[in-house]
Structures are given as structure tokens and as C-alpha cells.
Design a protein around this motif. Structure first.
Motif, PDB file in Angstrom:
ATOM      1  N   LEU A 131       2.076   4.075  -5.368  1.00  0.00           N
ATOM      2  CA  LEU A 131       1.476   5.405  -5.469  1.00  0.00           C
ATOM      3  C   LEU A 131       2.252   6.339  -4.557  1.00  0.00           C
ATOM      4  O   LEU A 131       2.374   6.089  -3.365  1.00  0.00           O
ATOM      5  CB  LEU A 131       0.003   5.365  -5.044  1.00  0.00           C
ATOM      6  N   LYS A 133      -9.587  11.008  -7.291  1.00  0.00           N
ATOM      7  CA  LYS A 133     -10.293   9.738  -7.390  1.00  0.00           C
ATOM      8  C   LYS A 133      -9.464   8.800  -8.267  1.00  0.00           C
ATOM      9  O   LYS A 133      -9.024   9.181  -9.357  1.00  0.00           O
ATOM     10  CB  LYS A 133     -11.679   9.938  -7.990  1.00  0.00           C
ATOM     11  N   LEU A 134      -9.231   7.591  -7.788  1.00  0.00           N
ATOM     12  CA  LEU A 134      -8.444   6.605  -8.524  1.00  0.00           C
ATOM     13  C   LEU A 134      -9.231   5.306  -8.651  1.00  0.00           C
ATOM     14  O   LEU A 134      -9.926   4.904  -7.724  1.00  0.00           O
ATOM     15  CB  LEU A 134      -7.116   6.342  -7.810  1.00  0.00           C
ATOM     16  N   ASN A 135      -9.066   4.655  -9.796  1.00  0.00           N
ATOM     17  CA  ASN A 135      -9.774   3.394 -10.038  1.00  0.00           C
ATOM     18  C   ASN A 135      -8.828   2.199 -10.013  1.00  0.00           C
ATOM     19  O   ASN A 135      -9.170   1.130 -10.519  1.00  0.00           O
ATOM     20  CB  ASN A 135     -10.484   3.458 -11.401  1.00  0.00           C
ATOM     21  N   GLU A 136      -7.657   2.359  -9.441  1.00  0.00           N
ATOM     22  CA  GLU A 136      -6.699   1.258  -9.356  1.00  0.00           C
ATOM     23  C   GLU A 136      -6.212   1.087  -7.925  1.00  0.00           C
ATOM     24  O   GLU A 136      -6.343   1.983  -7.091  1.00  0.00           O
ATOM     25  CB  GLU A 136      -5.521   1.496 -10.298  1.00  0.00           C
ATOM     26  N   LYS A 137      -5.645  -0.089  -7.651  1.00  0.00           N
ATOM     27  CA  LYS A 137      -5.136  -0.405  -6.322  1.00  0.00           C
ATOM     28  C   LYS A 137      -3.606  -0.507  -6.375  1.00  0.00           C
ATOM     29  O   LYS A 137      -3.029  -0.781  -7.429  1.00  0.00           O
ATOM     30  CB  LYS A 137      -5.723  -1.729  -5.821  1.00  0.00           C
ATOM     31  N   ILE A 155       1.792   2.545  -0.923  1.00  0.00           N
ATOM     32  CA  ILE A 155       1.521   3.983  -1.031  1.00  0.00           C
ATOM     33  C   ILE A 155       2.552   4.702  -0.176  1.00  0.00           C
ATOM     34  O   ILE A 155       2.733   4.386   1.001  1.00  0.00           O
ATOM     35  CB  ILE A 155       0.095   4.342  -0.568  1.00  0.00           C
ATOM     36  N   LYS A 160      -8.412   7.671   2.276  1.00  0.00           N
ATOM     37  CA  LYS A 160      -8.296   7.417   0.840  1.00  0.00           C
ATOM     38  C   LYS A 160      -7.184   6.399   0.579  1.00  0.00           C
ATOM     39  O   LYS A 160      -7.351   5.460  -0.225  1.00  0.00           O
ATOM     40  CB  LYS A 160      -7.981   8.722   0.096  1.00  0.00           C
ATOM     41  N   ASP A 164      -8.225   2.887   1.225  1.00  0.00           N
ATOM     42  CA  ASP A 164      -9.084   2.363   0.159  1.00  0.00           C
ATOM     43  C   ASP A 164      -8.301   2.017  -1.100  1.00  0.00           C
ATOM     44  O   ASP A 164      -8.699   1.121  -1.859  1.00  0.00           O
ATOM     45  CB  ASP A 164     -10.177   3.374  -0.189  1.00  0.00           C
ATOM     46  N   TRP A 165      -7.192   2.729  -1.350  1.00  0.00           N
ATOM     47  CA  TRP A 165      -6.418   2.517  -2.571  1.00  0.00           C
ATOM     48  C   TRP A 165      -5.404   1.375  -2.451  1.00  0.00           C
ATOM     49  O   TRP A 165      -4.786   1.000  -3.439  1.00  0.00           O
ATOM     50  CB  TRP A 165      -5.690   3.803  -2.957  1.00  0.00           C
ATOM     51  N   LYS A 220      -4.054  -2.471  -2.002  1.00  0.00           N
ATOM     52  CA  LYS A 220      -4.468  -3.850  -2.208  1.00  0.00           C
ATOM     53  C   LYS A 220      -4.601  -4.536  -0.846  1.00  0.00           C
ATOM     54  O   LYS A 220      -4.164  -3.994   0.183  1.00  0.00           O
ATOM     55  CB  LYS A 220      -3.440  -4.578  -3.063  1.00  0.00           C
TER      56      LYS A 220
END
Length: 333
Positions: free
Chosen positions: A167, A228-232, A236, A256, A259-260, A262
């Protein structure tokens, strides 16, 4: 007599400092001229007389000769009798097709005058809205840094050579993701930018399409503070991004990011820092001023300030790496 001699030496030193300022200003602009006019590319594989350059492009002969002499004096060209050719440095960094091309940095010849043209208004807190072209000039001027940084990062950070999902927050024109993907066929990524100039995201998507990487790289238009993201992600990346925010919002973004990631993911921050006292390194202090002139929200951090924010955001291991002059890389887990 000794006192007069010391005063003379101080005056001479002061004069030399002024000359150095003028030299730097002129040098940057004439390099930009050589890139814009196509002279560096024209000299790629041959020694050529200034007169031949002038005849080929329809330039004034004496002006072209003066430019070639100035480029030689500064080390960008070499001279053999009456013929000129590229120096080693110019071959690496000023040829437009070179993987380490930094010519886009010369966009600064447009950016800086734009910022300082209404200097009093900016100091009074009345900054004009950033126009699309000014924003594009800004991101284009820093995009080539990816060409220099990516090979170094891939060499120093093993996960970037593996099957990983990245990311890139504040992805700009997508230069980092594209470079990573071209050098690692197993790498996929998501780039996020926007909230200020949507045209930048449009250009980033065009760049992804240019290299036929649409199936591996996605570019999103979004305000990171609202994202807002629903993946890991395994990695980053934030390159020159966190400096666009005051500490309060920077902390929101770092939380954030935590949290994103893995479980074994890493955060890579590529930033320019101010030393304690905030008056060095010189180039970073000047950049900090430029950022403040652009927007009251932006500004460089001291390393300790950002380290504290990372700890609050629950990063347990923080490693500092100095891989590129004036730029610091932080690897956080």
C-alpha cells in the motif's frame, strides 16, 4: 595591519558566499534549459561542436557555445578541443530515457517562483488555492526520486523482492509502485492519493496503463484521513507523505497504517528530517520553509517527534536507515 588583514579576509569570504548563491541559482536554471532544449539527449553518444548543435536546433551560435562552456565549467559536459560530450554524471542522470533520470527535478524552476511571487500574502496567511498545473509540477519534480530509491530499498529490504502486497499512501504519479512491480513480477499494490488534486490520480492511472500493470496495481482517489480499507498489506510505504500533516493527523494515519498491516508486515517511511534545533541540515530546512509556504498543515518533523508518534501508534520496533543523502528511511513493525 593584522586587524585590517582579517577584515579583508572576512569581506572576501562574504563576497564568495554571495557568488556561491548566484552560481547555484544560475546553474540550476541552465541545467533546466539544457533538458528543455534537448541538448543533453542530443549529445548522448557523440562529441559535437557547439556550432553543430546550434545548426541542428536553429539556435544562436554564440549563445549555444556559451551554454556548452558553462555546462563544461560545472562538470555536466566534457570538452575535447572544440567538441563537447556528456560527463559520466550527465549520462546517468540527465538523459531522459535513463532509469536514474532526475530531469523532472527542474520543474522546481517553475514551482519556486510561483510560491514566492505572492510571498507577502502567504506570510499573512492568505495562501491562494493550489492550481492543478502547480500541483502537477510539484509531483513531477519529485517522482524521479523513485528511480533512485527503489533499487536501494529492494536491495536492503528483502520482503520487497518476495511475493508481497504493498500500500502506497500519497502515491503521487505511482512511480514507486510501478518501479517495484517492474522489478518484482510477484508484487502487487494499491496506491492512494487525492483529496486535493484529482488530476494527479488520473495521471497515475495512465502511468499504470502505460506499463500494462492494471492487473497488479490499483490507484484509488481518496482522502487518507477518511480512507477505509478491507484488506491487509505486507508493506505500507509513505514517501514524503507524513510531512503533509500536523502531528495530530499524522498520528491518525500511522494508527490506520498499523491496522492495515499483516501480522509480520512492515511500514516504510521515507522522509527528510530536521535535526534537533531545526536549523540543519540546510537543504531540509529550506524544504520545510517551502512546505509552510504551500500550506499551514505541512512541515518536516524531527526524527524524535515522528518516533514518538510511531510508538503511540503501537509500532514496537523502529529502525532508522540512512540510505540516500538527506533522506531517512524508517522501518517500523
Amino acid at each position: 595591519m593584522a586587524s585590517n588583514s582579517k577584515k579583508k579576509q572576512k569581506r572576501l569570504k562574504d563576497i564568495q558566499h554571495l557568488i556561491n548563491i548566484l552560481d547555484t541559482f544560475q546553474e540550476f536554471h541552465f541545467i533546466s534549459a539544457g533538458i528543455q532544449l534537448g541538448i543533453f539527449d542530443f549529445l548522448e553518444k557523440k562529441k559535437i561542436k557547439a556550432e553543430t548543435i546550434a545548426n541542428t536546433f536553429g539556435f544562436e551560435k554564440e549563445l549555444t557555445k556559451a551554454w556548452c562552456e558553462a555546462a563544461t565549467a560545472c562538470g555536466y559536459l566534457e570538452k575535447d578541443r572544440d567538441e563537447f560530450y556528456l560527463s559520466r554524471w550527465s549520462k546517468h542522470y540527465l538523459l531522459s530515457h535513463s532509469s536514474t533520470y532526475i530531469g523532472y527535478l527542474c520543474k522546481y524552476t517553475k514551482i519556486i517562483p510561483e510560491v514566492f511571487s505572492d510571498i507577502e500574502a502567504r506570510f499573512r496567511g492568505k495562501r491562494p488555492l493550489m492550481e492543478t498545473q502547480h500541483a502537477m509540477n510539484t509531483v513531477e519534480s519529485i517522482a524521479p526520486i523513485a528511480n533512485l530509491a527503489v533499487p536501494i530499498l529492494m536491495q536492503e529490504i528483502p520482503i520487497l523482492r518476495e511475493n508481497c502486497h504493498i500500500l502506497d499512501l500519497g502515491c503521487g504519479l505511482g512511480s514507486y509502485l510501478i518501479n517495484f512491480a517492474l522489478n518484482n513480477p510477484e508484487l502487487t499494490g494499491v496506491g492512494v492519493d487525492g483529496g486535493w488534486i484529482a488530476a494527479i490520480v488520473h495521471e497515475a492511472r495512465k502511468n499504470v496503463e502505460k506499463y500494462k500493470l492494471q492487473d497488479r496495481i490499483e490507484i484509488k482517489l481518496a482522502d487518507v484521513l477518511e480512507l477505509k480499507l478491507n484488506e491487509k498489506f505486507d508493506v505500507i510505504l509513505m514517501s514524503g507523505f507524513i510531512q503533509a500533516f500536523k502531528p495530530k493527523n499524522a498520528l491518525i494515519i500511522l494508527k490506520k497504517a498499523r491496522d492495515w498491516l499483516k501480522t509480520n508486515g512492515i511500514l516504510i517511511l521515507q522522509e527528510m528530517f530536521l535535526d534537533e534545533g531545526r536549523i540543519s541540515p540546510k537543504s531540509n530546512v529550506l524544504l520545510n520553509l517551502l512546505l509552510h509556504l504551500e500550506t499551514p498543515e505541512a512541515g518536516l518533523f524531527e526524527f524524535n517527534q515522528l518516533e514518538e508518534l510511531l510508538i503511540i501508534a503501537k509500532f514496537s520496533e523502529i529502525r532508522r536507515m540512512n540510505l540516500i543523502p538527506q533522506i531517512t528511511h524508517i522501518i517500523a513493525y
